[in-house]
Design a protein around this motif. Structure first.
Motif, PDB file in Angstrom:
ATOM      1  N   THR A 136       0.806  -1.225   0.000  1.00 15.59           N
ATOM      2  CA  THR A 136       0.000   0.000   0.000  1.00 15.59           C
ATOM      3  C   THR A 136       0.841   1.278   0.000  1.00 15.59           C
ATOM      4  N   GLU A 137       2.091   1.212   0.469  1.00 11.76           N
ATOM      5  CA  GLU A 137       2.930   2.399   0.449  1.00 11.76           C
ATOM      6  C   GLU A 137       3.248   2.834  -0.974  1.00 11.76           C
ATOM      7  N   MET A 138       3.317   1.878  -1.889  1.00 12.34           N
ATOM      8  CA  MET A 138       3.549   2.205  -3.298  1.00 12.34           C
ATOM      9  C   MET A 138       2.245   2.511  -4.012  1.00 12.34           C
ATOM     10  N   ASP A 139       1.194   1.793  -3.639  1.00 13.35           N
ATOM     11  CA  ASP A 139      -0.110   2.010  -4.268  1.00 13.35           C
ATOM     12  C   ASP A 139      -1.201   1.759  -3.226  1.00 13.35           C
ATOM     13  N   PRO A 140      -1.841   2.797  -2.723  1.00 15.03           N
ATOM     14  CA  PRO A 140      -2.872   2.631  -1.685  1.00 15.03           C
ATOM     15  C   PRO A 140      -4.110   1.885  -2.179  1.00 15.03           C
ATOM     16  N   ASN A 141      -4.215   1.688  -3.494  1.00 12.88           N
ATOM     17  CA  ASN A 141      -5.387   0.998  -4.048  1.00 12.88           C
ATOM     18  C   ASN A 141      -5.205  -0.519  -4.124  1.00 12.88           C
ATOM     19  N   VAL A 142      -3.998  -0.990  -3.841  1.00 14.41           N
ATOM     20  CA  VAL A 142      -3.720  -2.430  -3.893  1.00 14.41           C
ATOM     21  C   VAL A 142      -3.237  -2.865  -2.516  1.00 14.41           C
ATOM     22  N   GLN A 143      -3.793  -3.960  -2.039  1.00 14.63           N
ATOM     23  CA  GLN A 143      -3.471  -4.430  -0.691  1.00 14.63           C
ATOM     24  C   GLN A 143      -3.216  -5.924  -0.702  1.00 14.63           C
ATOM     25  N   LEU A 144      -2.162  -6.345   0.005  1.00 13.71           N
ATOM     26  CA  LEU A 144      -1.869  -7.770   0.128  1.00 13.71           C
ATOM     27  C   LEU A 144      -2.541  -8.395   1.341  1.00 13.71           C
ATOM     28  N   LYS A 145      -2.677  -7.625   2.403  1.00 12.74           N
ATOM     29  CA  LYS A 145      -3.298  -8.117   3.633  1.00 12.74           C
ATOM     30  C   LYS A 145      -4.703  -8.640   3.346  1.00 12.74           C
ATOM     31  N   GLY A 146      -4.974  -9.858   3.810  1.00 16.90           N
ATOM     32  CA  GLY A 146      -6.290 -10.444   3.610  1.00 16.90           C
ATOM     33  C   GLY A 146      -6.470 -11.133   2.275  1.00 16.90           C
ATOM     34  N   LYS A 147      -5.393 -11.221   1.487  1.00 13.47           N
ATOM     35  CA  LYS A 147      -5.447 -11.872   0.177  1.00 13.47           C
ATOM     36  C   LYS A 147      -4.364 -12.934   0.069  1.00 13.47           C
ATOM     37  N   ILE A 148      -4.607 -13.921  -0.778  1.00  9.32           N
ATOM     38  CA  ILE A 148      -3.554 -14.844  -1.179  1.00  9.32           C
ATOM     39  C   ILE A 148      -2.978 -14.277  -2.474  1.00  9.32           C
ATOM     40  N   THR A 149      -1.728 -13.846  -2.414  1.00  6.97           N
ATOM     41  CA  THR A 149      -1.149 -13.078  -3.509  1.00  6.97           C
ATOM     42  C   THR A 149      -0.004 -13.825  -4.174  1.00  6.97           C
ATOM     43  N   VAL A 150      -0.021 -13.819  -5.506  1.00 13.32           N
ATOM     44  CA  VAL A 150       1.153 -14.209  -6.273  1.00 13.32           C
ATOM     45  C   VAL A 150       1.855 -12.911  -6.648  1.00 13.32           C
ATOM     46  N   LEU A 151       3.039 -12.714  -6.118  1.00 16.23           N
ATOM     47  CA  LEU A 151       3.773 -11.459  -6.259  1.00 16.23           C
ATOM     48  C   LEU A 151       4.935 -11.637  -7.226  1.00 16.23           C
ATOM     49  N   GLY A 152       5.044 -10.695  -8.187  1.00 18.32           N
ATOM     50  CA  GLY A 152       6.125 -10.783  -9.160  1.00 18.32           C
ATOM     51  C   GLY A 152       6.760  -9.432  -9.447  1.00 18.32           C
ATOM     52  N   PHE A 153       7.896  -9.467 -10.134  1.00 17.91           N
ATOM     53  CA  PHE A 153       8.659  -8.265 -10.480  1.00 17.91           C
ATOM     54  C   PHE A 153       9.045  -8.362 -11.948  1.00 17.91           C
ATOM     55  N   LEU A 154       8.403  -7.555 -12.789  1.00 17.41           N
ATOM     56  CA  LEU A 154       8.619  -7.652 -14.232  1.00 17.41           C
ATOM     57  C   LEU A 154       9.696  -6.712 -14.765  1.00 17.41           C
ATOM     58  N   GLY A 155      10.128  -5.738 -13.951  1.00 18.81           N
ATOM     59  CA  GLY A 155      11.249  -4.899 -14.357  1.00 18.81           C
ATOM     60  C   GLY A 155      10.935  -3.881 -15.431  1.00 18.81           C
ATOM     61  N   ASN A 156      11.996  -3.331 -16.002  1.00 11.16           N
ATOM     62  CA  ASN A 156      11.883  -2.249 -16.982  1.00 11.16           C
ATOM     63  C   ASN A 156      11.705  -2.723 -18.419  1.00 11.16           C
ATOM     64  N   ASP A 157      11.959  -4.007 -18.660  1.00  9.32           N
ATOM     65  CA  ASP A 157      11.923  -4.511 -20.035  1.00  9.32           C
ATOM     66  C   ASP A 157      10.716  -5.440 -20.206  1.00  9.32           C
ATOM     67  N   LEU A 158       9.531  -4.859 -20.134  1.00  6.30           N
ATOM     68  CA  LEU A 158       8.316  -5.671 -20.158  1.00  6.30           C
ATOM     69  C   LEU A 158       8.126  -6.428 -21.466  1.00  6.30           C
ATOM     70  N   GLU A 159       8.595  -5.857 -22.562  1.00  9.64           N
ATOM     71  CA  GLU A 159       8.433  -6.513 -23.859  1.00  9.64           C
ATOM     72  C   GLU A 159       9.041  -7.911 -23.843  1.00  9.64           C
ATOM     73  N   ASN A 160      10.197  -8.031 -23.199  1.00  8.09           N
ATOM     74  CA  ASN A 160      10.892  -9.313 -23.175  1.00  8.09           C
ATOM     75  C   ASN A 160      10.516 -10.177 -21.975  1.00  8.09           C
ATOM     76  N   LYS A 161       9.589  -9.683 -21.171  1.00  4.64           N
ATOM     77  CA  LYS A 161       9.144 -10.462 -20.009  1.00  4.64           C
ATOM     78  C   LYS A 161       7.698 -10.930 -20.160  1.00  4.64           C
ATOM     79  N   LYS A 162       7.120 -10.686 -21.313  1.00 13.45           N
ATOM     80  CA  LYS A 162       5.727 -11.088 -21.525  1.00 13.45           C
ATOM     81  C   LYS A 162       5.536 -12.589 -21.355  1.00 13.45           C
TER      82      LYS A 162
END
Length: 210
Positions: A42-68
């Motif tokens: 929530t510190e990065m985005d107050p509209n998204v919350q992990l608490k109370g959810k089962i979350t799959v968390l990922g990091f796609l980086g700056n090169d999204l085209e090659n991470k599709k």
């Protein structure tokens, strides 16, 4: 009667034993906690919350085209299978400046399935790196702040994984570049954590009735 017993021992019992052991020890216990408290997003985005959810968390980086490919593998093998559960979500952390590319990727994913529980969160490069470090894994982000690995965060903000994986020993994340890792391990572990919460819910309901 003896013949039937012999046939059972020779043919049926080995099959039953194989199915039991092939399903993995992890199926019969809780998924271990590897990092106790991960900060909420929530510190990065107050509209998204992990608490109370089962979350799959990922990091796609700056090169999204090659991470599709990572995102499509995750979508096909994990999200489409478990996205129907109310408390399940996918959250991808992406450095600021990639908003348009992320939305384009979400649009492409939406052509294959519903993506209402796919979220992208944006932060400075320092924030992305710092947040990843909080996971306390033995993995590192690449120079573009990406990793093919995704992580299971439970409703209480604990990182779940395996502490006795047959291949890695301590397994913090799941490799989205490997369909085998998603199919053979991550599917199993997501099932376990969903079952944990379903059983806890049933117990709580039963206790209320008492």
């Amino acid at each position: 009667m003896k013949k039937k017993a012999v046939l059972f021992i020779l043919f049926v019992f080995p099959v039953v034993a194989y199915l039991f052991f092939a399903s993995g020890v992890n199926n019969f216990g809780k998924l271990p906690i590897l990092t106790d408290k991960v900060p909420d997003i929530t510190e990065m985005d107050p509209n998204v919350q992990l608490k109370g959810k089962i979350t799959v968390l990922g990091f796609l980086g700056n090169d999204l085209e090659n991470k599709k490919g990572y995102a499509f593998n995750l979508n096909q093998k994990i999200y489409k299978r478990f996205g129907e559960f109310n408390d399940f979500q996918v959250v991808m952390v992406v450095p600021e400046g990639n908003e348009a590319k992320a939305m384009e990727l979400k649009k492409e994913l939406g052509e294959l399935s519903e993506v209402d529980k796919w979220y992208f969160v944006y932060g400075s490069e320092e924030e992305v790196q710092s947040y990843f470090n909080w996971l306390g894994t033995d993995l590192k982000l690449a120079n573009d702040l990406s990793t093919p690995y995704v992580f299971i965060i439970d409703k209480d903000l604990a990182l779940r994984g395996r502490n006795d994986d047959e291949d890695q020993g301590m397994k913090y994340g799941f490799d989205t570049s490997s369909v085998a890792d998603l199919n053979n391990k991550m599917v199993d572990d997501v099932k376990i954590i969903l079952a944990e919460y379903r059983l806890a819910l049933k117990k709580n309901n039963a206790d209320r009735i008492k």
